[in-house]
Design a protein around this motif. Structure first.
Motif, PDB file in Angstrom:
ATOM      1  N   PRO A   1       0.614  -1.241  -0.094  1.00 31.37           N
ATOM      2  CA  PRO A   1      -0.026   0.285   0.076  1.00 31.37           C
ATOM      3  C   PRO A   1       0.817   1.333  -0.175  1.00 31.37           C
ATOM      4  O   PRO A   1       0.536   2.156  -0.653  1.00 31.37           O
ATOM      5  CB  PRO A   1      -0.796  -0.060   1.292  1.00 31.37           C
ATOM      6  CG  PRO A   1      -0.128  -1.149   2.221  1.00 31.37           C
ATOM      7  CD  PRO A   1       0.636  -2.156   1.099  1.00 31.37           C
ATOM      8  N   GLN A   2       2.028   1.173   0.590  1.00 33.06           N
ATOM      9  CA  GLN A   2       2.545   2.592   0.829  1.00 33.06           C
ATOM     10  C   GLN A   2       3.383   2.914  -0.487  1.00 33.06           C
ATOM     11  O   GLN A   2       3.419   3.731  -1.039  1.00 33.06           O
ATOM     12  CB  GLN A   2       3.795   2.355   1.812  1.00 33.06           C
ATOM     13  CG  GLN A   2       4.425   3.938   2.248  1.00 33.06           C
ATOM     14  CD  GLN A   2       3.379   4.910   2.731  1.00 33.06           C
ATOM     15  OE1 GLN A   2       2.984   4.745   3.995  1.00 33.06           O
ATOM     16  NE2 GLN A   2       3.295   5.660   1.928  1.00 33.06           N
ATOM     17  N   LEU A   3       4.082   1.849  -1.047  1.00 29.79           N
ATOM     18  CA  LEU A   3       4.764   1.939  -2.351  1.00 29.79           C
ATOM     19  C   LEU A   3       3.601   2.422  -3.565  1.00 29.79           C
ATOM     20  O   LEU A   3       4.116   3.088  -4.217  1.00 29.79           O
ATOM     21  CB  LEU A   3       5.438   0.642  -2.574  1.00 29.79           C
ATOM     22  CG  LEU A   3       6.803   0.551  -3.556  1.00 29.79           C
ATOM     23  CD1 LEU A   3       7.741   1.634  -3.399  1.00 29.79           C
ATOM     24  CD2 LEU A   3       7.126  -0.722  -3.896  1.00 29.79           C
ATOM     25  N   TYR A   4       2.667   1.707  -3.366  1.00 29.22           N
ATOM     26  CA  TYR A   4       1.444   1.955  -4.191  1.00 29.22           C
ATOM     27  C   TYR A   4       1.253   3.446  -4.370  1.00 29.22           C
ATOM     28  O   TYR A   4       0.918   4.209  -5.157  1.00 29.22           O
ATOM     29  CB  TYR A   4       0.343   1.223  -4.072  1.00 29.22           C
ATOM     30  CG  TYR A   4      -0.773   1.043  -5.214  1.00 29.22           C
ATOM     31  CD1 TYR A   4      -0.863   0.117  -6.176  1.00 29.22           C
ATOM     32  CD2 TYR A   4      -1.914   2.257  -4.984  1.00 29.22           C
ATOM     33  CE1 TYR A   4      -1.583   0.465  -7.015  1.00 29.22           C
ATOM     34  CE2 TYR A   4      -2.644   2.326  -6.131  1.00 29.22           C
ATOM     35  CZ  TYR A   4      -2.586   1.316  -7.260  1.00 29.22           C
ATOM     36  OH  TYR A   4      -3.783   1.421  -7.865  1.00 29.22           O
ATOM     37  N   SER A   5       0.991   3.953  -3.212  1.00 29.05           N
ATOM     38  CA  SER A   5       0.736   5.506  -2.847  1.00 29.05           C
ATOM     39  C   SER A   5       1.689   6.300  -3.445  1.00 29.05           C
ATOM     40  O   SER A   5       1.652   7.418  -4.147  1.00 29.05           O
ATOM     41  CB  SER A   5       0.671   5.662  -1.416  1.00 29.05           C
ATOM     42  OG  SER A   5       0.400   6.930  -1.323  1.00 29.05           O
TER      43      SER A   5
END
Length: 231
Positions: free
Chosen positions: A189-193
């Motif tokens: 989720p963080q990398l996707y953001s």
């Protein structure tokens, strides 16, 4: 270094490594001339500028050639100071370089393996890609705790944003062609953001290769690889 008088980039439109250089130059606001190379019939100029590897991208600044995308990106950052692509302190810069190298050494090989494989080999390469992606996210979160702003280093994109973000269209195309899931909000989720924020920039939208062209290139590469494996 004084202001460069002439900047020229030799590249190939479908090369993700050339896209990195386009993005870096545009984020720095550098005016440059672009020369498209035919990789099946490389120009004498390209071979002269990069006699060792004989490949794109090559950036020429005031007649001086710089080859290899990672080297070029750091050269651009050192030549045009603002906005900086690297943190101000030496240790953080070293950690950025570590994860950039990790991306090139550990993310790229399974990507190619997915394109050219099927069955158990495809499953293995997919699993490796996802595992490495999770390591990358964990490392980035530990080394660069979330600051104010949507990017890895805060309010403006840095070297890791450029490298990880620019590769996403290719990852999406590989997912579609090989019928696998590699990069989703649920997985990382963080990398996707971070990637979503980078790809949402108008400058980036206008620079990355259109998805349909990336998709066709990946399809062709996969067909050729699978055909060769049957011979």
């Amino acid at each position: 270094m004084g202001e460069a008088k002439q900047v020229k980039l030799y590249g190939f439109s479908l090369s993700p490594y050339c896209t990195l250089v386009h993005l870096a130059l545009k984020l720095k606001g550098v005016a440059y001339e672009y020369v498209e190379e035919d990789l099946t019939n490389k120009s004498a100029t390209l071979l002269q500028l990069n006699p060792v590897h004989q490949k794109v991208p090559v950036l020429v600044v005031d007649g001086k050639p710089v080859a290899e995308s990672r080297v070029i990106l750091e050269y651009i950052d050192e030549t045009w100071a603002e906005p900086s692509f690297l943190p101000s302190d030496p240790y953080s810069r070293a950690r950025v370089r570590f994860w950039v190298d990790f991306f090139y050494q550990r993310m790229v090989p399974p990507s190619y393996a997915i394109i050219r494989s099927q069955g158990e080999e495809l499953e293995k390469a997919t699993k490796e890609f996802i595992e490495v992606l999770r390591i990358l996210e964990k490392g980035i979160m530990e080394d660069f705790p979330r600051k104010k702003g949507p990017f890895i280093h805060g309010s403006s994109p840095g070297l890791l944003d450029i490298i990880v973000g620019a590769g996403n269209p290719g990852t999406k195309a590989i997912e579609e062609v090989a019928d696998v899931k590699l990069f989703t909000e649920e997985m990382t989720p963080q990398l996707y953001s971070y990637v979503h924020a980078f790809l949402s920039l108008d400058l980036v939208k206008n620079t990355v290769v259109p998805y349909d062209q990336v998709l066709e290139a990946i399809k062709e590469r996969r067909m050729m690889a699978l055909s060769s494996s049957k011979e």
